[in-house]
Design an enzyme around this catalytic site. Structure first.
Site, PDB file in Angstrom:
ATOM      1  N   SER A 132      50.056  19.322  47.068  1.00 19.66           N
ATOM      2  CA  SER A 132      49.781  17.902  47.154  1.00 19.66           C
ATOM      3  C   SER A 132      51.354  17.461  48.038  1.00 19.66           C
ATOM      4  O   SER A 132      51.890  17.871  47.755  1.00 19.66           O
ATOM      5  CB  SER A 132      49.498  17.323  46.119  1.00 19.66           C
ATOM      6  OG  SER A 132      49.582  15.632  46.371  1.00 19.66           O
ATOM      7  N   LYS A 186      44.133  19.379  40.350  1.00 23.82           N
ATOM      8  CA  LYS A 186      44.595  18.769  41.150  1.00 23.82           C
ATOM      9  C   LYS A 186      43.577  17.504  41.554  1.00 23.82           C
ATOM     10  O   LYS A 186      44.255  16.364  42.581  1.00 23.82           O
ATOM     11  CB  LYS A 186      44.913  20.048  42.753  1.00 23.82           C
ATOM     12  CG  LYS A 186      44.655  19.879  44.133  1.00 23.82           C
ATOM     13  CD  LYS A 186      45.937  18.577  44.752  1.00 23.82           C
ATOM     14  CE  LYS A 186      46.713  18.127  45.613  1.00 23.82           C
ATOM     15  NZ  LYS A 186      45.457  18.122  47.106  1.00 23.82           N
ATOM     16  N   HIS A 189      43.882  15.119  40.477  1.00 26.99           N
ATOM     17  CA  HIS A 189      45.234  13.744  41.454  1.00 26.99           C
ATOM     18  C   HIS A 189      44.694  13.603  42.207  1.00 26.99           C
ATOM     19  O   HIS A 189      44.661  12.092  41.880  1.00 26.99           O
ATOM     20  CB  HIS A 189      46.277  15.473  41.664  1.00 26.99           C
ATOM     21  CG  HIS A 189      46.904  13.941  42.667  1.00 26.99           C
ATOM     22  ND1 HIS A 189      46.787  14.489  44.240  1.00 26.99           N
ATOM     23  CD2 HIS A 189      48.846  13.859  42.572  1.00 26.99           C
ATOM     24  CE1 HIS A 189      48.081  14.067  44.227  1.00 26.99           C
ATOM     25  NE2 HIS A 189      48.772  13.413  43.951  1.00 26.99           N
ATOM     26  N   ASN A 190      44.056  13.742  42.836  1.00 27.14           N
ATOM     27  CA  ASN A 190      43.636  13.757  44.655  1.00 27.14           C
ATOM     28  C   ASN A 190      42.127  11.565  43.864  1.00 27.14           C
ATOM     29  O   ASN A 190      41.955  10.856  44.658  1.00 27.14           O
ATOM     30  CB  ASN A 190      42.577  14.503  45.004  1.00 27.14           C
ATOM     31  CG  ASN A 190      43.692  15.470  46.075  1.00 27.14           C
ATOM     32  OD1 ASN A 190      44.266  15.226  45.479  1.00 27.14           O
ATOM     33  ND2 ASN A 190      43.080  15.628  46.864  1.00 27.14           N
ATOM     34  N   GLU A 193      44.743   9.326  43.083  1.00 21.96           N
ATOM     35  CA  GLU A 193      44.814   8.798  43.983  1.00 21.96           C
ATOM     36  C   GLU A 193      44.053   7.707  44.783  1.00 21.96           C
ATOM     37  O   GLU A 193      44.319   6.673  45.482  1.00 21.96           O
ATOM     38  CB  GLU A 193      44.994   9.759  44.945  1.00 21.96           C
ATOM     39  CG  GLU A 193      45.593   9.634  46.655  1.00 21.96           C
ATOM     40  CD  GLU A 193      45.812  10.870  47.565  1.00 21.96           C
ATOM     41  OE1 GLU A 193      46.356  12.201  46.600  1.00 21.96           O
ATOM     42  OE2 GLU A 193      45.167  11.365  48.566  1.00 21.96           O
TER      43      GLU A 193
END
Ligand code: NDP
Length: 475
Positions: A132, A186, A189-190, A193
């Protein structure tokens, strides 16, 4: 035939691959590079004096493989899906037992689990690794989330710890668990986000349509917020983008940009996985849906005409500059709830797949290099490190206090936005989740009664153990 000098090979020299390769080269490692368009490999060496000396371009795949030290480390940075499978299938026959193939793109973790099994059956090793930080992160230090065998991570860690972002001297990279663990983290995480960005956009909507602020004034507010609890990369870039002027028209840059948001799928994957795990990630879902609605721009224009009678009450927040502190508090509270949902999804996946995900460590490796980097992640790490059992971040002592203190502001902002006709799908999802989550006696007793009536699905009783079916009146 090229000598075996390269410490690692990178396949795919697009935005991420080329920057990651330069980052590796700059840290003193020799990196072999291969790209579908071969000229790009040579350009990477020739266009980067100094660093380029550590870049070994290859004319052919055979030369690329031959230039790698053994066990060979081959990192793929190509678009997710079939292209990854195709590239791996082309290179695999040229590799030997013990060599490692690393998918460093954004992969669906279900694909990563499938690839891990298939690759490991051939005697090769596989690592699914989330990276990232976008272009700049790849070049100067990304946050790296690794999944695969721990021993295989040992082969990569000398390079990864050097190229990762550093936060107070600690590298933002960690081995998170076997097979799909890195890509799952990940993906979440996105997802977080998406939620974080959507909530910031909703606050911007209130500032624009409810209070009537100009972008430059908003930029100053976000800049101020960036000095306190909300301090983060996303708040910082919000201030930067709002302050920017379009050189062609002289208007604020945000005012000339079309309101249609793109997406590449990771937010959607996060929502799908949360649903499969039975976790409410409603803020992420709201953010993904909002991007979908945004992309139907002409349809929205037609709907706007059909519902012209419902005026957005621009006065809903008018004269309310003093209410800015309340907006800040509302955003901070909703942010805690969104992150709690993301972490709840990771906790559920950790249990489901027996990954034993290090949740505090995940917060720590997100503190630098990645898009959601912020000081707030320190608070999350502290909650998981505190020794108390954290079933959900919304039950951690510090967050109970903060959410209790901030929920009034969130409630008032959401209520006023709704009355004014200003959409706040993620902020309201956060509030609804909080109210649902903190209610000991919910309403699904009625749902269970209905299910038992039409489908004899049975129910449990509060006053005795067992499974029951009631003879409901015929309808
Ligand atoms: P780019 O589109 O910039 O580059 C794609 C690379 O893949 C190019 O080298 C391209 O080669 C190659 N490629 C494309 N199609 C094929 C094909 N059919 N066969 C062989 N090679 C092919 O992508 P990014 O660098 O942006 O993204 C790479 C991965 O990183 C993706 O999984 C993405 O989701 C992920 N990622 C991207 C981030 C970003 O900010 N961009 C952030 C984090 C992760 P050629 O030069 O010949 O076209």
């Amino acid at each position: 035939m090229t000598e075996r000098t390269a410490d690692i090979g990178v396949v795919g020299l697009g935005t991420m691959g080329s920057n990651l390769a330069l980052n590796i080269a700059q840290k003193g490692f020799t990196v072999a590079v291969h790209n579908r368009t071969i000229a790009k490999s040579f350009a990477l060496r020739d266009d980067n004096p100094g660093i380029g000396d550590n870049v070994v371009p290859a004319d052919s795949l055979e030369d690329f493989v031959a230039s790698l030290k053994t066990p060979r480390l081959v990192l793929f940075m190509v678009p997710a899906g079939k292209i990854v499978d195709d590239e791996m299938a082309t290179i695999a026959p040229l590799l030997s037992a013990g060599d490692v193939m690393i998918d460093a793109g954004n992969a669906d973790f279900n694909d990563t689990i499938r690839r891990s099994k298939a690759v490991e059956e051939t005697g090769l090793q596989f690592v699914g690794m989330g990276v990232s930080g976008g272009e700049l992160g790849a070049r100067h230090g990304p946050s790296i989330m690794v999944g695969g065998a721990e021993a295989t991570y040992g082969l990569l860690s000398p390079i990864l710890t050097r190229i990762a972002a550093q936060y107070e001297g600690e590298p933002c990279v960690a081995w998170l668990g076997p097979d799909g663990a890195g890509h799952f983290v990940k993906t979440i995480h996105n997802g977080i986000e998406y939620a974080d960005m959507q909530m910031i956009a909703e606050i911007y909507g209130i500032m624009r349509d409810g209070i009537g602020l100009e972008p430059k004034a908003m930029a100053a507010i976000f800049e101020d917020w960036n000095t306190r609890g909300l301090s983060s990369y996303l708040i910082e870039i919000t201030a930067v983008t709002l302050a920017e002027t379009d050189p062609e028209t002289g208007k604020p840059m945000v005012d000339v940009i079309v309101d249609e948001a793109g997406q590449k799928g990771t937010g959607r994957w996060a929502v799908i996985e949360a649903q499969k795990l039975g976790v409410g990630a409603t803020t992420i879902e709201a953010a993904v849906s909002a991007r979908g609605v945004s992309s139907r721009r002409s349809e929205r224009a037609d709907a706007g005409a059909l519902y012209a009678g419902i005026a957005t009450q621009a006065g809903g927040f008018a004269g309310d500059a003093a209410g800015l502190a309340e907006l800040e508090e509302a955003l901070e509270t909703a942010k805690i709830i969104a992150y709690a949902q993301g972490y709840a999804t990771m906790a559920a996946a950790s249990q489901e797949f027996s990954w034993n995900l290090p949740l505090a460590e995940i917060a720590r490796i997100w503190r630098a290099g990645c898009i959601i980097r912020s000081r707030f992640l320190d608070d999350i790490a502290r909650a998981y490190d505190s020794g108390e059992t954290v079933v959900n971040l919304l039950q951690a002592t510090d967050f109970v206090a903060r959410v209790s203190a901030g929920q009034g502001a969130l409630r008032r902002i959401v209520a006023r936005a709704m009355l004014a006709g200003i959409p706040v799908p993620a902020l309201s999802a956060a509030l609804a989740y909080l109210d649902d989550y903190r209610r000991p006696r919910g309403t699904t007793n009625l749902t269970q009664a209905q299910r038992d009536l039409f489908g004899a699905h049975t129910f449990h009783r509060l006053d005795k153990d067992g499974v029951f079916h009631h003879q409901w009146p015929a309808v």
